[in-house]
Scaffold this motif. Structure first.
Motif: not given
Length: 404
Positions: A112-126
């Motif tokens: 909901q709040f993460g940047s695209e870079a944050q999503k790529k680095q952390w959301l995807r593996p989670l």
């Protein structure tokens, strides 16, 4: 309000019930045996990884996330009966489905709040279940039930933020797969608006100055399957400014957005815990004899079982109504109901589990049955995500407002 299961929910329920019977319940004893043989109690038993693989194969993965770009795209009303089923084995089932806290809330925050870079680095593996995460908000030296009290400092220094503070009961932090912390602290401690003083930043576990000091026990349990609950200290921890989630001053709002779904998810699983307690009570009652007749023929035992059934049916309807409101009018529109279930569900389920423990006698407080650990988990939820008294205070104010 129509609480009948739609076709997709019914299909997922059947699939999940089969998964529980065929894989999860048999794995409970195996997981304990495997954990005892591990080099570290915080490592993940192989049976848990096997469960995760089977859940993914069955399409039982990331069911909690309503955003169909990242998750299953289920509504709260669709997810509620599924979360209830996982609550029957809270140590294994939510993890097996990648639906365990605190990862669920952290994934919701990043989505909901993460940047695209944050999503790529952390959301995807989670989302893939490759890593775990922790949410660092609670502190030992202040009343963290009021998040405006938080003392951890997050100070801007050029292109970096510097973090100093001490947290505890940080769920998941003992797990070696926990690679990222979402840390809440104050970026503007003297700001006029106490709800705009806080911010959230991402802190990788291997950042210098981040010390996972010790595991905190919960009624004597270390809660290995959820990665424990750690005391964590931040000593001049530096992270890039790009690790800020959202905007400076947005931490309190993000926390509120995160806690709403988390509260209803806990209540859904608590109902599953109560259902398992009732099942265990009934099995005990028909198999145990005392004073010349089965416990099932003892009036007080019949009363306990009947009262438990009535209470669970009441709670389920309130939770389903809350889920329906969250879907139709949003979390703010369902605020009263979210607080109501957060007050009523843990309190009632603790009482049901207490009766079940009583019925099992010495076995009820032993490691041979799941009741003691279920009781400890349910009792803790009268504190987690805000203690009962905070929700009662807020709910009473809302009720009284029309009369003042």
């Amino acid at each position: 309000m129509d609480f009948a299961f739609d076709a997709r929910t019914e299909e997922l329920r059947k699939n999940l019930l089969s998964f529980m019977d065929e894989h999860v319940y048999p794995a409970e004893a195996v997981a304990d045996e495997q954990r005892a043989a591990l080099a570290s109690p915080w490592d993940t038993p192989q049976i848990v990884e096997d469960l995760k693989a089977e859940a993914r194969r069955r399409g039982l993965w990331n069911l909690f996330l309503p955003d169909d770009e990242y998750g299953a795209g289920l509504t709260n009303l669709q997810y509620a009966p599924l979360a209830e089923i996982t609550g029957r084995s809270p140590q294994l089932a939510p993890t097996a489905l990648n639906c365990a806290a605190p990862d669920t809330g952290n994934m919701e925050v990043l989505a909901q709040f993460g940047s695209e870079a944050q999503k790529k680095q952390w959301l995807r593996p989670l989302l893939a279940g490759e890593i775990r995460s922790a949410f660092a908000m609670t502190e030992p030296d202040v009343a963290s039930s009021d998040a405006t009290n938080i003392e951890t400092r997050i100070e801007r220094d050029g292109d970096e933020y510097v973090i100093n503070g001490r947290k505890w009961y940080i769920s998941g932090a003992m797990n070696p797969l926990c690679r990222i912390f979402i840390v809440m602290g104050k970026t503007d401690p003297d700001g006029a608006d106490v709800r705009r003083q806080q911010s959230m930043v991402l802190v990788p576990r291997d950042t210098p100055g981040l010390e996972v000091r010790r595991a905190m026990q919960v009624y004597g349990y270390e809660d290995h399957y959820h990665g424990g609950h750690a005391e964590v200290v931040f000593h001049d921890v530096r992270v890039p400014a790009a690790n800020l989630i959202g905007e400076e001053g947005g931490g309190f709002g993000i926390a509120q957005a995160r806690l709403g779904p988390g509260r209803i998810h806990h209540c859904m699983r608590l109902i599953g815990m109560a259902e398992r307690a009732i099942e265990l009570m009934c099995r005990r009652a028909v198999s145990r004899t005392a004073f010349g007749k089965p416990l099932a023929r003892q009036g007080v035992v019949q009363q306990w079982i009947a009262d438990a059934r009535v209470a669970v049916e009441q709670l389920r309807l309130l939770v389903l109504k809350t889920a329906w409101l969250m879907d139709t009018v949003g979390n703010k529109g369902a605020h009263t109901e979210i607080q109501a279930i957060k007050i009523a569900t843990p309190r009632t389920v603790v009482d049901i589990l207490d009766r079940a423990v009583q019925l099992y006698g010495a076995g009820g407080v032993s490691q041979d049955f799941p009741l003691a650990e279920l009781w400890a988990a349910a009792r803790t939820l009268r504190l987690a995500d805000g203690p009962d008294e905070v929700h009662q205070r807020s709910l009473a104010r809302r009720e009284l407002k029309a009369y003042l």
